[in-house]
Motif scaffolding. Structure first.
Motif, mmCIF file in Angstrom:
data_model
loop_
_atom_site.group_PDB
_atom_site.id
_atom_site.type_symbol
_atom_site.label_atom_id
_atom_site.label_comp_id
_atom_site.label_asym_id
_atom_site.label_seq_id
_atom_site.Cartn_x
_atom_site.Cartn_y
_atom_site.Cartn_z
ATOM 1 N N ALA A 153 19.844 58.665 -1.621
ATOM 2 C CA ALA A 153 18.659 59.507 -1.781
ATOM 3 C C ALA A 153 18.939 60.781 -2.564
ATOM 4 O O ALA A 153 18.082 61.233 -3.332
ATOM 5 C CB ALA A 153 18.087 59.857 -0.406
ATOM 6 N N PHE A 189 15.696 64.582 -4.147
ATOM 7 C CA PHE A 189 16.028 65.058 -2.806
ATOM 8 C C PHE A 189 17.323 65.845 -2.905
ATOM 9 O O PHE A 189 18.305 65.389 -3.503
ATOM 10 C CB PHE A 189 16.202 63.894 -1.841
ATOM 11 C CG PHE A 189 14.981 63.038 -1.705
ATOM 12 C CD1 PHE A 189 13.926 63.426 -0.887
ATOM 13 C CD2 PHE A 189 14.877 61.843 -2.405
ATOM 14 C CE1 PHE A 189 12.791 62.644 -0.767
ATOM 15 C CE2 PHE A 189 13.747 61.055 -2.286
ATOM 16 C CZ PHE A 189 12.703 61.452 -1.470
ATOM 17 N N TYR A 215 14.388 51.241 -1.828
ATOM 18 C CA TYR A 215 14.556 52.072 -0.636
ATOM 19 C C TYR A 215 15.555 53.150 -0.979
ATOM 20 O O TYR A 215 16.422 52.964 -1.825
ATOM 21 C CB TYR A 215 15.070 51.246 0.543
ATOM 22 C CG TYR A 215 14.089 50.247 1.078
ATOM 23 C CD1 TYR A 215 13.179 50.618 2.066
ATOM 24 C CD2 TYR A 215 14.048 48.952 0.578
ATOM 25 C CE1 TYR A 215 12.272 49.690 2.568
ATOM 26 C CE2 TYR A 215 13.136 48.034 1.077
ATOM 27 C CZ TYR A 215 12.239 48.404 2.056
ATOM 28 O OH TYR A 215 11.336 47.495 2.527
ATOM 29 N N PHE A 216 15.479 54.298 -0.257
ATOM 30 C CA PHE A 216 16.448 55.369 -0.397
ATOM 31 C C PHE A 216 17.237 55.513 0.898
ATOM 32 O O PHE A 216 16.676 55.427 1.989
ATOM 33 C CB PHE A 216 15.768 56.706 -0.717
ATOM 34 C CG PHE A 216 15.184 56.780 -2.098
ATOM 35 C CD1 PHE A 216 15.956 56.469 -3.206
ATOM 36 C CD2 PHE A 216 13.875 57.183 -2.292
ATOM 37 C CE1 PHE A 216 15.431 56.558 -4.488
ATOM 38 C CE2 PHE A 216 13.339 57.271 -3.569
ATOM 39 C CZ PHE A 216 14.123 56.958 -4.670
ATOM 40 N N ASP A 217 18.539 55.765 0.744
ATOM 41 C CA ASP A 217 19.430 55.917 1.894
ATOM 42 C C ASP A 217 19.809 57.392 2.043
ATOM 43 O O ASP A 217 20.472 57.962 1.178
ATOM 44 C CB ASP A 217 20.680 55.063 1.700
ATOM 45 C CG ASP A 217 21.590 55.077 2.920
ATOM 46 O OD1 ASP A 217 21.209 55.681 3.944
ATOM 47 O OD2 ASP A 217 22.682 54.479 2.845
ATOM 48 N N PHE A 218 19.390 57.995 3.155
ATOM 49 C CA PHE A 218 19.714 59.389 3.452
ATOM 50 C C PHE A 218 20.981 59.513 4.288
ATOM 51 O O PHE A 218 21.302 60.603 4.774
ATOM 52 C CB PHE A 218 18.543 60.050 4.171
ATOM 53 C CG PHE A 218 17.317 60.209 3.311
ATOM 54 C CD1 PHE A 218 17.079 61.383 2.617
ATOM 55 C CD2 PHE A 218 16.408 59.179 3.190
ATOM 56 C CE1 PHE A 218 15.966 61.525 1.816
ATOM 57 C CE2 PHE A 218 15.272 59.312 2.403
ATOM 58 C CZ PHE A 218 15.057 60.487 1.705
ATOM 59 N N ILE A 277 9.997 55.507 0.724
ATOM 60 C CA ILE A 277 9.411 56.835 0.552
ATOM 61 C C ILE A 277 8.076 56.687 -0.176
ATOM 62 O O ILE A 277 7.987 56.028 -1.216
ATOM 63 C CB ILE A 277 10.334 57.760 -0.257
ATOM 64 C CG1 ILE A 277 11.616 58.045 0.531
ATOM 65 C CG2 ILE A 277 9.628 59.062 -0.612
ATOM 66 C CD1 ILE A 277 11.421 58.871 1.790
#
Length: 533
Positions: free
Chosen positions: A379, A528, A443-446, A509
């Motif tokens: 992310a 981000f 998808y985003f990985d935080f 998101i």
């Protein structure tokens, strides 16, 4: 109007969709591994759909099998007017390209020579062959797929419309459509090639799907099926009008074969991927399997669908839908499906990893922003907005060309040649940000989250003031993790940011737009940051 440079921090490290440069429009992509690189061959839409679909020359892109995020432009491999029929029709004034554009090709390698097969638009010129000693060309025209000399139909005339053989082997030399109607049965459309056990097979069709064997001595003379005594073997009997109804209205026959066959041999079986359409606006890649190159083929389910129609029982599209076409390739045990999506300016090449079932067929893959990436994207980068895979209007409907958010080019500087370094101001963005519009990314990985303050930044060319809500997992019910206040930018691009609730793990998101006026304009990027700016 000021120039805009969209940082590509994330895209220089990771694959996204579209996986080629955003101003390159290569639909119908057929990937083939030659040596240590994968090469993609497809049709070529010109930016802005100038002239309609498939108006460009054939070009090629390739990537190292070790880095599918870094694609190299290999140049023009075959020019449209190298084909004698396309050249003759262009000279005759075919402005719409219905008789002169190059449609979806395929390439196959045999003993170090590369064979390019293609069709010319919707005309009556059959399927053509060109050859090269390199996967990146240049290819040189050879001739048409043809009947043997002793098997031409009675009254056949050679040297028709610039074709030296006049050997349109199928559909009696008729165009796909004329004043008498549609002629889909037997029509030679969208070639795909397979070499198996020293034999060469050609697959093709529009609404109907066929396979025919070619003589290996010249790679273009058809061979009779010894079991039937006919040249072509029918794989799927079609319903052309039903296919068109499914595409246009979303209520055609269920999962009708459309066109774009693509064939692979996998673990001793033959996997045929193709475009299918059906109820609920399903437009996706489907596949069928067989134990023999000529079939019979058994339906095996969807591979990927535009707007995720029917993925995980989803009803309705969450992005633009339309035709789709592409092939598979494998790297280190993982199979990937290439396909294309629709934007304002052309059809862009996308990809998805595939998951194999226990029986060797493939699961329905999700339509995402991730390209060849098998894991969610990190992310904490700046990401271009054009990688959005979820575009819906204020009523939750998937976008169309005239309704809802759309990926589109916005030119700021330079001329028509987008590869000129002086044209860096031409960027792809998402436009049409009216009330309730959603632009989503999967998808985003935080990761584990951040202890320090976190910000989310969007770059907008805003027509009015308003608010951008940032939600995770669901655009309406998902947790609100940030809300960004936007002011008019006066035709310029500007960043707007907000503190963001600390977030961990992988998430979809969604940006939900609430303009004070008709539209918030266009968005170029989202970023981000683990620390406040």
């Amino acid at each position: 109007m000021t120039n805009l440079h969209v940082p590509r921090d994330g895209t220089t490290e990771f694959s996204i969709n579209p996986f080629l440069p955003p101003d390159e429009y290569i639909p119908d992509g057929e990937p083939h591994v030659f040596g240590d690189r994968v090469y993609v061959y497809g049709s070529h839409d010109l930016s802005g759909m100038k002239g309609g679909m498939c108006a460009g020359d054939y070009v090629c892109y390739s990537a190292s099998l070790e880095n599918l995020a870094d694609w190299r432009y290999d140049g023009v491999i075959y020019k449209r007017r190298q084909d004698p029929y396309a050249d003759r029709m262009t000279e005759a004034g075919d402005r719409m390209g219905l008789k002169s554009y190059l449609f979806a090709p395929d390439v196959i390698e045999i003993d170090g020579t590369y064979y390019l097969y293609y069709g010319v638009a919707l005309g009556k010129s059959g399927l053509a062959l060109a050859v090269s000693d390199s996967p990146t060309g240049p290819f040189e025209y050879v001739g048409r797929v043809r009947y043997p000399e002793d098997a031409k139909p009675a009254g056949w005339t050679d040297d028709v419309d610039g074709i030296e053989d006049g050997d349109m082997a199928f559909a009696a030399g008729r165009p796909l459509m004329d004043a008498r109607g549609m002629h889909m049965k037997g029509y030679p459309y969208d070639p795909a090639l397979l070499v198996h056990d020293g034999r060469l097979f050609l697959y093709y069709g529009c609404a109907y799907c066929y396979v025919v064997e070619l003589d290996m001595s010249d790679k273009r003379t058809v061979v009779k099926n010894p079991d039937t005594g006919t040249y072509e073997t029918e794989i799927f009997a079609g319903n052309g009008w039903g296919m068109l109804a499914g595409l246009a209205f979303g209520r055609g026959p269920e999962l009708q074969f459309g066109n774009g066959p693509s064939i692979r041999e996998i673990d001793g079986r033959f996997v045929l991927a193709y475009y299918a359409s059906g109820r609920g606006r399903f437009n996706g890649m489907y596949h069928a399997v067989a134990s023999d190159p000529r079939g019979p083929f058994t339906l095996a389910g969807p591979l990927v669908s535009l707007g995720n129609v029917r993925y995980d029982n989803q009803v309705g599209a969450t992005d633009r839908v339309g035709n789709i076409h592409g092939g598979m390739f494998e790297v280190d045990g993982t199979w990937y499906q290439i396909y294309h999506r629709h934007t304002k300016d052309g059809r862009q090449a996308c990809a998805t990893p595939l998951t194999r079932k226990a029986d060797g067929t493939f699961e329905h893959a999700e339509y995402t922003s991730q390209g060849f990436s098998t894991d969610p994207l990190p992310a904490f980068r700046r990401w271009p907005a054009y990688m959005a895979c979820y575009l819906t209007d204020g009523r939750g409907r998937g976008s169309t060309r005239k309704r809802g958010p759309n990926v589109a080019e916005r030119a700021f500087l330079g001329g028509p040649d987008r590869r000129d370094a002086a044209n860096e101001g031409i960027v792809s963005v998402v436009t049409g940000l009216a009330e309730g519009s959603v632009v989503g990314f999967k998808y985003f990985d935080f990761a584990d989250g951040q202890d320090s303050p976190t910000t989310v930044t969007v770059e907008l060319n805003s027509e009015t003031a308003g608010t951008v809500d940032v939600r995770v997992d669901d655009p309406t019910k998902g947790p609100l993790i940030g809300s960004i206040r936007v002011t008019p930018t006066g035709g310029r691009w500007a960043p707007f940011e907000s503190d963001m609730r600390p977030t961990s793990g992988a998430h979809a998101i969604y940006l939900v737009f609430h303009p004070d006026g008709p539209s918030l304009g266009s968005i170029a990027s989202i970023e981000f940051s683990p620390t406040a700016h």
